[in-house]
Design an enzyme around this catalytic site. Sequence first.
Site, PDB file in Angstrom:
ATOM      1  N   PHE A 155       0.826  -1.214   0.000  1.00 43.29           N
ATOM      2  CA  PHE A 155       0.000   0.000   0.000  1.00 43.29           C
ATOM      3  C   PHE A 155       0.860   1.264   0.000  1.00 43.29           C
ATOM      4  O   PHE A 155       0.769   2.101  -0.916  1.00 43.29           O
ATOM      5  CB  PHE A 155      -0.938  -0.065   1.221  1.00 43.29           C
ATOM      6  CG  PHE A 155      -1.599   1.221   1.591  1.00 43.29           C
ATOM      7  CD1 PHE A 155      -2.248   2.000   0.647  1.00 43.29           C
ATOM      8  CD2 PHE A 155      -1.597   1.647   2.921  1.00 43.29           C
ATOM      9  CE1 PHE A 155      -2.872   3.188   1.004  1.00 43.29           C
ATOM     10  CE2 PHE A 155      -2.220   2.825   3.286  1.00 43.29           C
ATOM     11  CZ  PHE A 155      -2.858   3.599   2.327  1.00 43.29           C
TER      12      PHE A 155
ATOM     13  N   GLY B 197       2.056  -7.793  -0.828  1.00 41.95           N
ATOM     14  CA  GLY B 197       1.929  -6.797  -1.888  1.00 41.95           C
ATOM     15  C   GLY B 197       1.337  -7.410  -3.150  1.00 41.95           C
ATOM     16  O   GLY B 197       1.313  -8.639  -3.309  1.00 41.95           O
TER      17      GLY B 197
ATOM     18  N   TYR C  63       6.065  -7.789  15.189  1.00 37.49           N
ATOM     19  CA  TYR C  63       6.037  -6.534  14.424  1.00 37.49           C
ATOM     20  C   TYR C  63       6.615  -5.387  15.266  1.00 37.49           C
ATOM     21  O   TYR C  63       7.544  -4.711  14.838  1.00 37.49           O
ATOM     22  CB  TYR C  63       4.588  -6.231  14.028  1.00 37.49           C
ATOM     23  CG  TYR C  63       4.437  -5.059  13.084  1.00 37.49           C
ATOM     24  CD1 TYR C  63       4.707  -5.186  11.724  1.00 37.49           C
ATOM     25  CD2 TYR C  63       3.993  -3.823  13.547  1.00 37.49           C
ATOM     26  CE1 TYR C  63       4.554  -4.111  10.858  1.00 37.49           C
ATOM     27  CE2 TYR C  63       3.842  -2.744  12.688  1.00 37.49           C
ATOM     28  CZ  TYR C  63       4.121  -2.892  11.342  1.00 37.49           C
ATOM     29  OH  TYR C  63       3.965  -1.820  10.486  1.00 37.49           O
TER      30      TYR C  63
ATOM     31  N   THR D 124      -2.679   4.739   8.471  1.00 33.99           N
ATOM     32  CA  THR D 124      -2.827   5.438   7.187  1.00 33.99           C
ATOM     33  C   THR D 124      -3.781   4.634   6.304  1.00 33.99           C
ATOM     34  O   THR D 124      -3.831   3.408   6.394  1.00 33.99           O
ATOM     35  CB  THR D 124      -1.449   5.589   6.525  1.00 33.99           C
ATOM     36  OG1 THR D 124      -0.597   6.275   7.431  1.00 33.99           O
ATOM     37  CG2 THR D 124      -1.518   6.387   5.236  1.00 33.99           C
TER      38      THR D 124
ATOM     39  N   ARG E 149      -7.334  -4.665   7.861  1.00 36.92           N
ATOM     40  CA  ARG E 149      -7.319  -3.518   8.772  1.00 36.92           C
ATOM     41  C   ARG E 149      -8.665  -2.811   8.768  1.00 36.92           C
ATOM     42  O   ARG E 149      -9.508  -3.048   7.918  1.00 36.92           O
ATOM     43  CB  ARG E 149      -6.176  -2.563   8.423  1.00 36.92           C
ATOM     44  CG  ARG E 149      -4.900  -3.006   9.106  1.00 36.92           C
ATOM     45  CD  ARG E 149      -3.753  -2.111   8.787  1.00 36.92           C
ATOM     46  NE  ARG E 149      -3.330  -2.295   7.406  1.00 36.92           N
ATOM     47  CZ  ARG E 149      -2.221  -1.732   6.908  1.00 36.92           C
ATOM     48  NH1 ARG E 149      -1.469  -0.988   7.665  1.00 36.92           N
ATOM     49  NH2 ARG E 149      -1.888  -1.947   5.659  1.00 36.92           N
TER      50      ARG E 149
HETATM   51  N1  UDP Z   1     -10.837  -3.268  14.099  1.00 40.91           N
HETATM   52  C1  UDP Z   1     -12.231  -3.468  14.142  1.00 40.91           C
HETATM   53  N2  UDP Z   1     -12.804  -4.171  13.128  1.00 40.91           N
HETATM   54  C2  UDP Z   1     -12.107  -4.669  12.075  1.00 40.91           C
HETATM   55  C3  UDP Z   1     -10.700  -4.457  12.020  1.00 40.91           C
HETATM   56  C4  UDP Z   1     -10.105  -3.754  13.057  1.00 40.91           C
HETATM   57  O1  UDP Z   1     -12.915  -3.017  15.073  1.00 40.91           O
HETATM   58  O2  UDP Z   1     -12.717  -5.283  11.191  1.00 40.91           O
HETATM   59  C5  UDP Z   1     -10.200  -2.490  15.177  1.00 40.91           C
HETATM   60  C6  UDP Z   1      -8.969  -3.114  15.823  1.00 40.91           C
HETATM   61  O3  UDP Z   1      -9.332  -3.975  16.882  1.00 40.91           O
HETATM   62  C7  UDP Z   1      -8.238  -1.866  16.309  1.00 40.91           C
HETATM   63  C8  UDP Z   1      -8.563  -0.814  15.259  1.00 40.91           C
HETATM   64  O4  UDP Z   1      -9.716  -1.286  14.592  1.00 40.91           O
HETATM   65  O5  UDP Z   1      -8.740  -1.436  17.565  1.00 40.91           O
HETATM   66  C9  UDP Z   1      -7.446  -0.620  14.245  1.00 40.91           C
HETATM   67  O6  UDP Z   1      -7.061  -1.885  13.777  1.00 40.91           O
HETATM   68  P1  UDP Z   1      -6.135  -2.092  12.515  1.00 40.91           P
HETATM   69  O7  UDP Z   1      -5.998  -3.575  12.319  1.00 40.91           O
HETATM   70  O8  UDP Z   1      -6.606  -1.278  11.386  1.00 40.91           O
HETATM   71  O9  UDP Z   1      -4.708  -1.490  12.914  1.00 40.91           O
HETATM   72  P2  UDP Z   1      -3.871  -1.349  14.261  1.00 40.91           P
HETATM   73  O10 UDP Z   1      -3.927   0.105  14.551  1.00 40.91           O
HETATM   74  O11 UDP Z   1      -4.518  -2.141  15.380  1.00 40.91           O
HETATM   75  O12 UDP Z   1      -2.525  -1.868  13.915  1.00 40.91           O
END
Ligand code: UDP
Length: 312
Positions: A13, A38, A145, A175, A186
């Site tokens: 991305f 990717g 990670y 992002t 995500r």
């Molecule tokens: N999340 C959610 N539903 C989804 C995917 C993620 O509620 O389908 C929540 C996740 O638990 C976190 C936030 O969204 O609190 C951001 O998650 P993401 O995986 O995007 O990235 P992170 O910031 O956790 O690395």
Amino acid sequence: MSKKVLVTGAAGFLGSNLCKRLVADGFDVTGVDNLYTGSLRNLEALQTYPQFNFVQHDIIQPLNFTCDWLFNFACPASPPHYQKDPIFTAKTNFIGTLNMLELAHKNNARIMQASTSEVYGNPLQHPQTESYWGNVHTTGPRACYDEGKRVAESLFFDYKRMHNLDIKVIRIFNTYGPLMDPNDGRVISNFIMQALRGEPITLYGTGEQTRSFCYVDDLINGIMAMMHSDASITGPINLGNPIEFTLKELVETLSTVLGKPLPLITMPLPQDDPTRRQPDITLAKQILHWQPQVDLATGLKHTIAYFRQFVS
Ligand code: UDP
């Protein structure tokens, strides 16, 4: 002659958005990716430019190449993807970064590390400044990670101290935008795809946890400002949008943008999911004269337009 630039993670991305910008700015760009997460689809338009080349390669193996600038952006970044093979994720961040630092050292090249807000773990300081050392669960499922990115930062500064390598470390906060993988896992890609398909929104936990979402064009502007900055500016420097949203507020904004109610289903909160995350970008404002310009509703509109092609 234009600068020769190497971008690792080029089919991802951020990597693909960065390659697009570098080619538009007149650089001679080689993109490297192992295609683990990717997709070549992200590079299709770029492949028609003679200034762009693609090499399929895994940075866990050493690479020989001549370049002036190197951007190390290779690593799966979505929790379900980086947790699928955590040892591979840790190796990418440790051995892969070591290989890219060696390459930069050999070329006497400037090198940037795509570090992350994850180095702050589940932060006890709010908002997070660069001087905060973080709160990472070292043996948890996110550690491959988080700790991987932390060791990568250590290596960058050790190469600076030992070899005076020209380094730049940016800490990227959440992002989103075009070229994101619709199956990335995500939150923004999941919520938009679910909304477009008429499926319920999968809210993990109470939805009171917060994130601060930066539109990709804003981030790329910050990356370029940092890479062009004086050699004395090494970072680490936070790049992200400082406006914090709860996930419930994210759903509300998406619902307003789409003009329809979005039904929710609640699912368990993943282990070690950070409760709050918000960058302090004072340093980026002062040093790079950079701050995000695109608000969440506008960024979501552009992202929805991109994701529509994946909905039949
Ligand atoms: N999340 C959610 N539903 C989804 C995917 C993620 O509620 O389908 C929540 C996740 O638990 C976190 C936030 O969204 O609190 C951001 O998650 P993401 O995986 O995007 O990235 P992170 O910031 O956790 O690395």
